[in-house]
Design a protein around this motif. Structure first.
Motif, PDB file in Angstrom:
ATOM      1  N   PRO A 220       0.813  -1.231   0.000  1.00  0.00           N
ATOM      2  CA  PRO A 220       0.000   0.000   0.000  1.00  0.00           C
ATOM      3  C   PRO A 220       0.844   1.278   0.000  1.00  0.00           C
ATOM      4  O   PRO A 220       0.496   2.254  -0.677  1.00  0.00           O
ATOM      5  N   VAL A 221       1.948   1.283   0.739  1.00  0.00           N
ATOM      6  CA  VAL A 221       2.821   2.467   0.747  1.00  0.00           C
ATOM      7  C   VAL A 221       3.501   2.627  -0.610  1.00  0.00           C
ATOM      8  O   VAL A 221       3.656   3.745  -1.116  1.00  0.00           O
ATOM      9  N   GLN A 222       3.903   1.522  -1.226  1.00  0.00           N
ATOM     10  CA  GLN A 222       4.491   1.586  -2.568  1.00  0.00           C
ATOM     11  C   GLN A 222       3.512   2.234  -3.548  1.00  0.00           C
ATOM     12  O   GLN A 222       3.909   3.036  -4.398  1.00  0.00           O
ATOM     13  N   VAL A 223       2.229   1.880  -3.443  1.00  0.00           N
ATOM     14  CA  VAL A 223       1.215   2.445  -4.346  1.00  0.00           C
ATOM     15  C   VAL A 223       1.148   3.956  -4.169  1.00  0.00           C
ATOM     16  O   VAL A 223       1.097   4.712  -5.154  1.00  0.00           O
ATOM     17  N   LYS A 224       1.161   4.438  -2.925  1.00  0.00           N
ATOM     18  CA  LYS A 224       1.065   5.881  -2.684  1.00  0.00           C
ATOM     19  C   LYS A 224       2.331   6.606  -3.142  1.00  0.00           C
ATOM     20  O   LYS A 224       2.246   7.724  -3.674  1.00  0.00           O
ATOM     21  N   LEU A 225       3.472   5.979  -2.941  1.00  0.00           N
ATOM     22  CA  LEU A 225       4.712   6.588  -3.438  1.00  0.00           C
ATOM     23  C   LEU A 225       4.726   6.623  -4.965  1.00  0.00           C
ATOM     24  O   LEU A 225       5.198   7.597  -5.566  1.00  0.00           O
ATOM     25  N   LEU A 226       4.206   5.596  -5.576  1.00  0.00           N
ATOM     26  CA  LEU A 226       4.119   5.548  -7.043  1.00  0.00           C
ATOM     27  C   LEU A 226       3.292   6.716  -7.560  1.00  0.00           C
ATOM     28  O   LEU A 226       3.648   7.371  -8.547  1.00  0.00           O
ATOM     29  N   GLN A 227       2.183   7.006  -6.879  1.00  0.00           N
ATOM     30  CA  GLN A 227       1.333   8.125  -7.301  1.00  0.00           C
ATOM     31  C   GLN A 227       2.071   9.448  -7.197  1.00  0.00           C
ATOM     32  O   GLN A 227       1.946  10.318  -8.062  1.00  0.00           O
ATOM     33  N   VAL A 228       2.866   9.616  -6.138  1.00  0.00           N
ATOM     34  CA  VAL A 228       3.643  10.855  -5.992  1.00  0.00           C
ATOM     35  C   VAL A 228       4.659  10.978  -7.130  1.00  0.00           C
ATOM     36  O   VAL A 228       4.832  12.052  -7.719  1.00  0.00           O
ATOM     37  N   LEU A 229       5.327   9.882  -7.451  1.00  0.00           N
ATOM     38  CA  LEU A 229       6.318   9.918  -8.519  1.00  0.00           C
ATOM     39  C   LEU A 229       5.678  10.214  -9.869  1.00  0.00           C
ATOM     40  O   LEU A 229       6.270  10.894 -10.718  1.00  0.00           O
ATOM     41  N   GLN A 230       4.473   9.727 -10.079  1.00  0.00           N
ATOM     42  CA  GLN A 230       3.787   9.945 -11.353  1.00  0.00           C
ATOM     43  C   GLN A 230       3.206  11.350 -11.457  1.00  0.00           C
ATOM     44  O   GLN A 230       3.331  12.017 -12.484  1.00  0.00           O
ATOM     45  N   GLU A 231       2.559  11.804 -10.388  1.00  0.00           N
ATOM     46  CA  GLU A 231       1.804  13.058 -10.438  1.00  0.00           C
ATOM     47  C   GLU A 231       2.558  14.249  -9.861  1.00  0.00           C
ATOM     48  O   GLU A 231       2.169  15.391 -10.071  1.00  0.00           O
ATOM     49  N   ARG A 232       3.615  13.969  -9.089  1.00  0.00           N
ATOM     50  CA  ARG A 232       4.422  15.001  -8.431  1.00  0.00           C
ATOM     51  C   ARG A 232       3.604  15.813  -7.444  1.00  0.00           C
ATOM     52  O   ARG A 232       3.920  16.973  -7.157  1.00  0.00           O
ATOM     53  N   THR A 233       2.543  15.239  -6.911  1.00  0.00           N
ATOM     54  CA  THR A 233       1.750  15.885  -5.874  1.00  0.00           C
ATOM     55  C   THR A 233       1.494  14.880  -4.756  1.00  0.00           C
ATOM     56  O   THR A 233       1.548  13.669  -4.962  1.00  0.00           O
ATOM     57  N   PHE A 234       1.181  15.396  -3.557  1.00  0.00           N
ATOM     58  CA  PHE A 234       0.860  14.545  -2.418  1.00  0.00           C
ATOM     59  C   PHE A 234      -0.063  15.304  -1.477  1.00  0.00           C
ATOM     60  O   PHE A 234      -0.175  16.544  -1.556  1.00  0.00           O
ATOM     61  N   SER A 235      -0.716  14.597  -0.601  1.00  0.00           N
ATOM     62  CA  SER A 235      -1.604  15.197   0.392  1.00  0.00           C
ATOM     63  C   SER A 235      -1.204  14.714   1.778  1.00  0.00           C
ATOM     64  O   SER A 235      -1.012  13.508   1.983  1.00  0.00           O
ATOM     65  N   PRO A 236      -1.078  15.636   2.758  1.00  0.00           N
ATOM     66  CA  PRO A 236      -0.816  15.197   4.132  1.00  0.00           C
ATOM     67  C   PRO A 236      -1.968  14.338   4.651  1.00  0.00           C
ATOM     68  O   PRO A 236      -3.116  14.478   4.205  1.00  0.00           O
ATOM     69  N   VAL A 237      -1.653  13.448   5.570  1.00  0.00           N
ATOM     70  CA  VAL A 237      -2.689  12.625   6.192  1.00  0.00           C
ATOM     71  C   VAL A 237      -3.703  13.548   6.880  1.00  0.00           C
ATOM     72  O   VAL A 237      -3.329  14.468   7.609  1.00  0.00           O
ATOM     73  N   GLY A 238      -4.985  13.318   6.606  1.00  0.00           N
ATOM     74  CA  GLY A 238      -6.032  14.140   7.200  1.00  0.00           C
ATOM     75  C   GLY A 238      -6.349  15.392   6.410  1.00  0.00           C
ATOM     76  O   GLY A 238      -7.067  16.270   6.897  1.00  0.00           O
ATOM     77  N   SER A 239      -5.817  15.515   5.191  1.00  0.00           N
ATOM     78  CA  SER A 239      -6.051  16.712   4.365  1.00  0.00           C
ATOM     79  C   SER A 239      -6.325  16.294   2.931  1.00  0.00           C
ATOM     80  O   SER A 239      -5.810  15.281   2.453  1.00  0.00           O
ATOM     81  N   ARG A 240      -7.148  17.092   2.254  1.00  0.00           N
ATOM     82  CA  ARG A 240      -7.388  16.872   0.830  1.00  0.00           C
ATOM     83  C   ARG A 240      -6.568  17.827  -0.036  1.00  0.00           C
ATOM     84  O   ARG A 240      -6.626  17.768  -1.261  1.00  0.00           O
ATOM     85  N   GLU A 241      -5.828  18.701   0.608  1.00  0.00           N
ATOM     86  CA  GLU A 241      -5.015  19.669  -0.128  1.00  0.00           C
ATOM     87  C   GLU A 241      -3.910  18.960  -0.901  1.00  0.00           C
ATOM     88  O   GLU A 241      -3.219  18.090  -0.377  1.00  0.00           O
ATOM     89  N   LYS A 242      -3.747  19.328  -2.166  1.00  0.00           N
ATOM     90  CA  LYS A 242      -2.698  18.768  -3.004  1.00  0.00           C
ATOM     91  C   LYS A 242      -1.478  19.689  -2.955  1.00  0.00           C
ATOM     92  O   LYS A 242      -1.559  20.872  -3.302  1.00  0.00           O
ATOM     93  N   LEU A 243      -0.374  19.144  -2.507  1.00  0.00           N
ATOM     94  CA  LEU A 243       0.861  19.908  -2.440  1.00  0.00           C
ATOM     95  C   LEU A 243       1.806  19.434  -3.529  1.00  0.00           C
ATOM     96  O   LEU A 243       1.872  18.248  -3.843  1.00  0.00           O
ATOM     97  N   ARG A 244       2.549  20.362  -4.092  1.00  0.00           N
ATOM     98  CA  ARG A 244       3.464  20.051  -5.176  1.00  0.00           C
ATOM     99  C   ARG A 244       4.818  19.623  -4.616  1.00  0.00           C
ATOM    100  O   ARG A 244       5.340  20.246  -3.692  1.00  0.00           O
ATOM    101  N   PHE A 245       5.366  18.540  -5.162  1.00  0.00           N
ATOM    102  CA  PHE A 245       6.706  18.104  -4.796  1.00  0.00           C
ATOM    103  C   PHE A 245       7.652  18.402  -5.944  1.00  0.00           C
ATOM    104  O   PHE A 245       7.444  17.964  -7.063  1.00  0.00           O
ATOM    105  N   ARG A 246       8.696  19.168  -5.647  1.00  0.00           N
ATOM    106  CA  ARG A 246       9.709  19.477  -6.646  1.00  0.00           C
ATOM    107  C   ARG A 246      11.059  19.048  -6.087  1.00  0.00           C
ATOM    108  O   ARG A 246      11.597  19.667  -5.179  1.00  0.00           O
ATOM    109  N   GLY A 247      11.568  17.996  -6.625  1.00  0.00           N
ATOM    110  CA  GLY A 247      12.854  17.486  -6.151  1.00  0.00           C
ATOM    111  C   GLY A 247      13.086  16.098  -6.729  1.00  0.00           C
ATOM    112  O   GLY A 247      12.191  15.491  -7.301  1.00  0.00           O
ATOM    113  N   ARG A 248      14.297  15.621  -6.570  1.00  0.00           N
ATOM    114  CA  ARG A 248      14.631  14.274  -7.038  1.00  0.00           C
ATOM    115  C   ARG A 248      14.295  13.260  -5.955  1.00  0.00           C
ATOM    116  O   ARG A 248      14.312  13.575  -4.763  1.00  0.00           O
TER     117      ARG A 248
END
Length: 420
Positions: A220-248
């Protein structure tokens, strides 16, 4: 004078070479100054002079600032690769070359033209045994990324000391890994009494995150990390806000990935997202097999790091104790990390007994790889062959019967291989 065509390209490289080498020493001193200063970018006193020289050579202002940034990047990469990953064995030279290409690509002209501000698209997977230096390799990549130069503030945009953030995934229980990765909002779960920033939020836009022990995370964690790598966005636990990740993203594991993938413990789609580049950090025993001087160089660096100064008499002491104790054919199952602790123990107690190693290297692969390289002498071959037989049959007596050696000789060879 104006230039055109091939002559223009040649003179462009000449002028860049001239500028880089004119400020070579000052860039190196800037690295040391920034390390001492920490996370606050220091003022670059020679920045205006460097940009003025490039402008005199015909470079537009934005191009001059970019090349100045690449100059500083190149010196940082050299600094962290040479100081962090020393060793002149062929495998270590190849490892440094591979890491350099990971930062600048195999052709710096393409890097300059297309990729200097797009390296976040390239993730890296580091493989190797425990203690080989995967974290050091990751830090060298993370602290060597391109950082823009602000010519108005006379500073780089961020300090490279902030450009690398590491997280050991095996140190956190499954229930808290998502919070460490993505952060959480206050009240997101029982015990979340205040908001917490995860590693993706803490990463600088010009930096990298290091996910150590990636082979230990659940599907399950691999799936969520995969989504971050694909979309370059993530949401903190307990939030629907999409935050942008810029980095390697740099990840590492000491597990054999093929085995994990065969057992469906490591998703294929996750692997293919991580493997823009796969770098294997060589084990210490391979380095020592390939270069007789590798151990001395490592001892000198380790002692210098511990004492703050060159101490040849301490290096000689450590070498003497190691040769009298574990011997030259010892396999170092804990790799450089074990060697570092061995040096500390010898400086404290004047002896080193590895006891029962917590991890046994793949003796069969090590034996045949050494034979293929032609880097093993007769004693080394016998030590590894005895270790292989001991792994299979479990007793000194069984090894002695199969090798037609007496028990004392078998014990000597197994001690050389780190088996007691």
């Amino acid at each position: 004078r104006s230039y055109s065509g091939e002559e223009r390209d040649m003179m462009r490289h000449v002028f860049l070479f001239e500028a880089f080498h004119r400020f070579y020493d000052q860039l190196d001193r800037l690295i040391e100054e920034q390390i001492r200063a920490g996370d606050q970018p220091v003022r670059v006193g020679f920045g205006a002079e460097a940009l003025a020289l490039l402008a005199q050579r015909g470079f537009p202002q934005d191009e001059a600032a970019r090349f100045f940034g690449i100059f500083f990047q190149a010196r940082r990469a050299y600094f962290f690769l040479v100081h962090g990953l020393s060793g002149e064995s062929p495998c270590m030279r190849e490892s440094r070359r591979h890491l350099w290409d990971n930062v600048f690509t195999h052709d710096i002209r393409w890097y300059d033209r297309y990729l200097w501000n797009r390296m976040e698209e390239f993730s890296t997977l580091l493989l190797g045994e425990t203690g080989t230096g995967k974290g050091t390799a990751a830090a060298a990549i993370g602290r060597s990324g391109f950082i823009p130069y602000d010519d108005k503030q006379h500073r780089f945009a961020v300090s490279f000391t902030r450009s690398f953030v590491a997280l050991n995934l095996s140190q956190h229980p499954e229930t808290l890994i998502e919070s460490e990765l993505f952060g959480h909002r206050k009240g997101a779960f029982t015990g979340a009494v205040e908001a917490h920033e995860g590693i993706f939020a803490r990463c600088s836009p010009h930096g990298a995150i290091f996910l150590d022990e990636i082979g230990d995370v659940s599907t399950p964690v691999q799936v969520k990390l995969l989504q971050v790598l694909q979309e370059r966005t993530f949401s903190p636990v307990g939030s629907r806000e999409k935050l942008r990740f810029r980095g390697r993203v740099i990840a590492a594991t000491n597990h054999p990935l093929e085995s994990l993938r065969d057992k469906k413990l490591f998703r294929d789609d996750f692997f293919y997202r991580l493997c823009s580049d796969v770098i294997v950090v060589p084990p210490l025993r391979q380095r020592l097999q390939e270069s007789e001087g590798e151990l001395d160089e490592l001892l000198e660096r380790l002692v210098r790091r511990m004492t703050g100064a060159a101490a040849p008499e301490l290096v000689a002491l450590v070498r003497e104790v190691l040769e009298a104790g574990v011997g030259r054919q010892y396999l170092w199952p804990g790799n450089v990390r074990e060697l570092e602790q061995a040096v500390r123990r010898i400086l404290l107690t004047r002896c080193y007994d590895p006891g029962s190693p917590g991890a046994t290297p793949n003796v069969r692969d090590d034996l045949f790889a050494g034979i293929d390289r032609g880097s093993l002498d007769a004693d080394a071959v016998l030590a590894r062959y005895c270790a292989l037989l001991h792994q299979r049959h479990g007793t000194f007596e069984a090894v002695a019967r199969r090798t037609n050696l007496d028990r004392r000789t078998v014990k000597k060879y197994l001690l050389q291989a780190g088996i007691r």
